[in-house]
Design a protein around this motif. Structure first.
Motif, short mmCIF file in Angstrom:
data_model
loop_
_atom_site.label_atom_id
_atom_site.label_comp_id
_atom_site.label_asym_id
_atom_site.label_seq_id
_atom_site.Cartn_x
_atom_site.Cartn_y
_atom_site.Cartn_z
N GLU A 83 0.81 -1.22 0.00
CA GLU A 83 0.00 0.00 0.00
C GLU A 83 0.84 1.27 0.00
N GLY A 84 2.16 1.12 0.21
CA GLY A 84 3.04 2.28 0.18
C GLY A 84 3.44 2.80 1.54
N LYS A 85 3.10 2.09 2.63
CA LYS A 85 3.48 2.53 3.96
C LYS A 85 4.92 2.13 4.23
N ILE A 86 5.73 3.07 4.71
CA ILE A 86 7.14 2.81 5.00
C ILE A 86 7.24 2.07 6.33
N ILE A 87 7.80 0.84 6.30
CA ILE A 87 7.84 0.03 7.52
C ILE A 87 9.25 -0.21 8.02
N LYS A 88 10.25 -0.02 7.17
CA LYS A 88 11.64 -0.17 7.61
C LYS A 88 12.51 0.83 6.86
N VAL A 89 13.51 1.36 7.56
CA VAL A 89 14.48 2.28 6.94
C VAL A 89 15.85 1.99 7.52
N THR A 90 16.88 2.52 6.88
CA THR A 90 18.24 2.39 7.39
C THR A 90 18.66 3.69 8.07
N GLN A 91 19.87 3.66 8.63
CA GLN A 91 20.33 4.80 9.42
C GLN A 91 20.53 6.07 8.61
N ILE A 92 20.73 5.92 7.29
CA ILE A 92 20.97 7.13 6.48
C ILE A 92 19.78 7.46 5.58
N SER A 93 18.69 6.68 5.70
CA SER A 93 17.50 6.97 4.88
C SER A 93 16.98 8.38 5.18
N GLY A 94 16.59 9.05 4.15
CA GLY A 94 16.05 10.40 4.30
C GLY A 94 17.05 11.50 4.04
N GLU A 95 18.36 11.16 4.01
CA GLU A 95 19.38 12.20 3.79
C GLU A 95 19.17 12.92 2.47
N HIS A 96 18.82 12.15 1.43
CA HIS A 96 18.61 12.75 0.11
C HIS A 96 17.43 13.72 0.11
N TYR A 97 16.47 13.50 1.03
CA TYR A 97 15.22 14.25 1.01
C TYR A 97 15.12 15.27 2.14
N GLY A 98 16.17 15.42 2.91
CA GLY A 98 16.17 16.38 4.01
C GLY A 98 15.33 15.96 5.19
N MET A 99 15.20 14.63 5.40
CA MET A 99 14.40 14.11 6.51
C MET A 99 15.22 13.13 7.34
N LYS A 100 14.82 12.93 8.59
CA LYS A 100 15.44 11.93 9.44
C LYS A 100 14.78 10.59 9.20
N PRO A 101 15.50 9.47 9.46
CA PRO A 101 14.90 8.14 9.28
C PRO A 101 13.61 7.97 10.07
N SER A 102 13.59 8.49 11.30
CA SER A 102 12.40 8.33 12.15
C SER A 102 11.19 9.08 11.58
N GLU A 103 11.45 10.14 10.79
CA GLU A 103 10.36 10.91 10.20
C GLU A 103 9.73 10.18 9.02
N LEU A 104 10.45 9.21 8.45
CA LEU A 104 9.92 8.45 7.32
C LEU A 104 9.05 7.28 7.77
N LEU A 105 9.40 6.66 8.89
CA LEU A 105 8.69 5.47 9.37
C LEU A 105 7.19 5.75 9.56
N GLY A 106 6.39 4.86 8.99
CA GLY A 106 4.94 4.99 9.15
C GLY A 106 4.28 5.89 8.13
N LYS A 107 5.08 6.67 7.38
CA LYS A 107 4.51 7.57 6.38
C LYS A 107 4.14 6.79 5.13
N SER A 108 3.25 7.37 4.33
CA SER A 108 2.86 6.80 3.03
C SER A 108 3.68 7.47 1.94
N VAL A 109 4.24 6.67 1.05
CA VAL A 109 5.03 7.25 -0.05
C VAL A 109 4.15 8.08 -0.96
N LEU A 110 2.85 7.76 -1.02
CA LEU A 110 1.94 8.55 -1.84
C LEU A 110 1.76 9.95 -1.28
#
Length: 445
Positions: free
Chosen positions: A28-55
């Motif tokens: 469905e597009g829900k972010i359920i796992k990330v790595t320690q550097i996920s979000g760097e490209h997008y100006g976000m922290k990994p914890s800010e991505l968890l649980g969000k919808s990619v849509l």
């Protein structure tokens, strides 16, 4: 296909074992796992991505476009370019994970900045060229012993190193060669190879510090493309020399340990400028890799502690360069003695460079102090005069030692300061001063 069990224990879970930008989403597009550097490209922290919808993130302009919907729809790996909020381009790859009903259950995506990929591409092109050259030489190397560059080992410490090298060459054990830049570590590695049971095999040198960490494993395994061979395959039945191993990151060390722990067909020689024991104590070198490699160890002293080797090197370089340039240049006795007493912090490479410069630049066949580069010319009062005719090398070296002590004694007030400058212990300075006390007193008058 069996189902892939990637269900998270909690939405806050982070994959600590990866040092890459990897994101796992549900169908469905829900972010359920990330790595320690996920979000760097997008100006976000990994914890800010968890649980969000990619849509939702796509609608906000953070993911442009989101890759999960396309992977779910086409049920295959998708590669596309995303534009980040800061305007940077990111190459992103999405991979589907199927359940038992052949439906996409999860999507794994990983990304790289295009600038990183350009660097990797350039390195891979250089690596491919290097591999091609190595392959061309393999047939020749298997038919005859590899050409060993001139090995200058005349001093007592060098003789011990050669004795150890000969003994270790006949044993199937990894070897660590440690010493300053330019002391002859690679030449000694070639000598060991030529004397070993691997001499009919290839001799492969790898500059570990120059390999990007992102493709470090592939460089050794050959998984760069379908046609390439890695260093381990190329060196099978021969010798693999790991240069600058002390420059490897901890992550690269972990990869190297895993690879070397599995192979048994290659002799490994590791080359390091820093003592690996010290790096282990500092937490900069893995213990498991240290114990794997450090079965036999050879330490090469710097050239300034090997006066007999300096004498041999001067004569060899002068002869070789005269033949190369069709000259008949000679050193005055004063210049020869002066070169014997210099520190040569760059070791053989620095010495060869200076000899070649004065051979090329000198106007006459007799090289004098004026032909030396300015930084290598003696200061006023430091010139040493001695006639070499009929003098043995021990006599010459003793004369030089006495003269160096005199020059140092004129500059520094205490034996402690002299010891620091000369690179020897304070008791050694006292002992040498006592040995030459009469002559030194006369010259100081």
């Amino acid at each position: 296909m069996r189902s892939m069990h990637f269900l998270p224990n909690s939405v806050e879970e982070i994959i600590d074992t990866y040092d890459e930008d990897i994101i796992i989403t549900s169908r469905e597009g829900k972010i359920i796992k990330v790595t320690q550097i996920s979000g760097e490209h997008y100006g976000m922290k990994p914890s800010e991505l968890l649980g969000k919808s990619v849509l939702d993130l796509q609608a906000q302009g953070i993911f442009s476009p989101a890759i999960t919907p396309e992977v779910v729809e086409k049920k295959k790996k998708i590669v596309t370019v995303q534009m980040t909020p800061s305007g940077r381009k990111v190459l992103i790859t999405g991979i589907p994970l199927f359940n038992d009903h052949r439906e996409v259950e999860f999507v794994i995506s990983y990304s790289y900045e295009l600038s990183e990929l350009i660097v990797m591409k350039e390195y891979l092109q250089d690596l491919e060229t290097e591999m091609s050259k190595v392959k061309e030489e393999l047939a020749h190397l298997r038919d005859q012993h590899i050409q060993i560059s001139y090995l200058i080992m005349e001093s007592h410490s060098s003789a011990r190193a050669i004795k150890t090298a000969l003994k270790m060459a006949r044993l199937d054990v990894p070897i660590v060669i440690q010493g300053e830049h330019g002391v002859g570590k690679t030449s000694l590695a070639k000598f060991i190879h030529a004397q070993s049971n691997y001499s009919e095999g290839s001799f492969i040198e790898v500059n570990c510090g120059s390999i990007p960490e992102s493709i470090f494993e592939n460089a050794f395994t050959g998984q760069l493309d379908a046609k390439s061979q890695g260093y381990l395959a190329l060196s099978s039945g021969g010798t693999l020399v790991l240069k600058e191993i002390d420059q490897l990151t901890i992550a690269a060390q972990a990869i190297l340990f895993t690879l070397l722990n599995k192979q048994t067909t290659t002799r490994i020689i590791a080359i390091s400028e820093m003592p690996l024991e010290e790096l282990v104590h500092q937490g900069k070198f893995r213990e498991d890799l240290f114990y794997l490699l450090h079965i036999a160890s050879i330490a090469l002293k710097p050239l300034r502690e090997r006066p007999e080797d300096i004498e041999k090197a001067i004569s060899f370089y002068l002869q070789t360069l005269n033949e190369k340039y069709q000259y008949n240049k000679k050193l005055t006795d004063d210049v020869y003695i002066h070169l014997l007493q210099l520190e040569w912090k760059g070791n053989f490479r620095e010495l060869k460079n200076v000899i070649e410069r004065i051979v090329i630049e000198s106007e006459t066949s007799l090289i004098t102090f004026q032909d030396l580069p300015l930084q290598y010319q003696p200061l006023e009062g430091e010139q040493i005069g001695i006639e070499l005719d009929g003098q043995s090398l021990p006599h010459i070296l003793e004369f030089v030692e006495r003269k160096v002590l005199l020059n140092t004694q004129k500059r520094y007030k205490t034996t402690t300061e002299m010891a620091h400058v000369l690179g020897i212990s304070q008791p050694s300075v006292v002992r040498k001063l006592k040995k030459y006390s009469t002559s030194l007193d006369k010259e100081n008058e």
